[in-house]
Scaffold this motif. Structure first.
Motif, PDB file in Angstrom:
ATOM      1  N   LYS A  77       0.831  -1.212   0.000  1.00  0.00           N
ATOM      2  CA  LYS A  77       0.000   0.000   0.000  1.00  0.00           C
ATOM      3  C   LYS A  77       0.859   1.252   0.000  1.00  0.00           C
ATOM      4  O   LYS A  77       0.514   2.245  -0.643  1.00  0.00           O
ATOM      5  N   SER A  78       1.978   1.225   0.709  1.00  0.00           N
ATOM      6  CA  SER A  78       2.846   2.401   0.771  1.00  0.00           C
ATOM      7  C   SER A  78       3.542   2.666  -0.567  1.00  0.00           C
ATOM      8  O   SER A  78       4.031   3.776  -0.795  1.00  0.00           O
ATOM      9  N   GLN A  79       3.601   1.667  -1.438  1.00  0.00           N
ATOM     10  CA  GLN A  79       4.248   1.819  -2.738  1.00  0.00           C
ATOM     11  C   GLN A  79       3.312   2.363  -3.801  1.00  0.00           C
ATOM     12  O   GLN A  79       3.758   2.766  -4.874  1.00  0.00           O
ATOM     13  N   LEU A  80       2.014   2.387  -3.507  1.00  0.00           N
ATOM     14  CA  LEU A  80       1.054   2.874  -4.484  1.00  0.00           C
ATOM     15  C   LEU A  80       1.212   4.390  -4.676  1.00  0.00           C
ATOM     16  O   LEU A  80       1.441   5.109  -3.708  1.00  0.00           O
ATOM     17  N   PRO A  81       1.094   4.844  -5.920  1.00  0.00           N
ATOM     18  CA  PRO A  81       1.227   6.290  -6.137  1.00  0.00           C
ATOM     19  C   PRO A  81       0.057   7.041  -5.493  1.00  0.00           C
ATOM     20  O   PRO A  81      -1.074   6.571  -5.498  1.00  0.00           O
TER      21      PRO A  81
END
Length: 78
Positions: A70-74
């Motif tokens: 989730k933290s990698q999603l733009p």
């Protein structure tokens, strides 16, 4: 009198483990054990948080891995 929140048998219980073997994590997500090893080696995933090696077996913490994804999603601007 039977309590409503008590399951009728053990088959009614759902177990949701927090840690799974890397092979099971691959079945669930498609992320291979080699990819997990690479993330460990590169310091992207931390031992004890995202993954762990216990008795020479590689485990993945599903909840922490999901949070990392989730933290990698733009981020979208509003």
């Amino acid at each position: 009198m039977k309590h409503k929140d008590t399951p009728s048998n053990a088959a009614d219980l759902t177990v949701k483990p927090e840690w799974v073997l890397a092979e099971k994590f691959e079945e669930l997500t498609g992320v291979t054990p080699m990819a997990v090893h690479c993330r460990r080696r590169d310091g992207v995933w931390l031992d004890g948080t995202h993954c762990a090696v216990i008795a020479r077996r590689l485990y993945v913490n599903i909840k922490e891995a999901d949070q990392w994804i989730k933290s990698q999603l733009p981020r979208r601007a509003c």
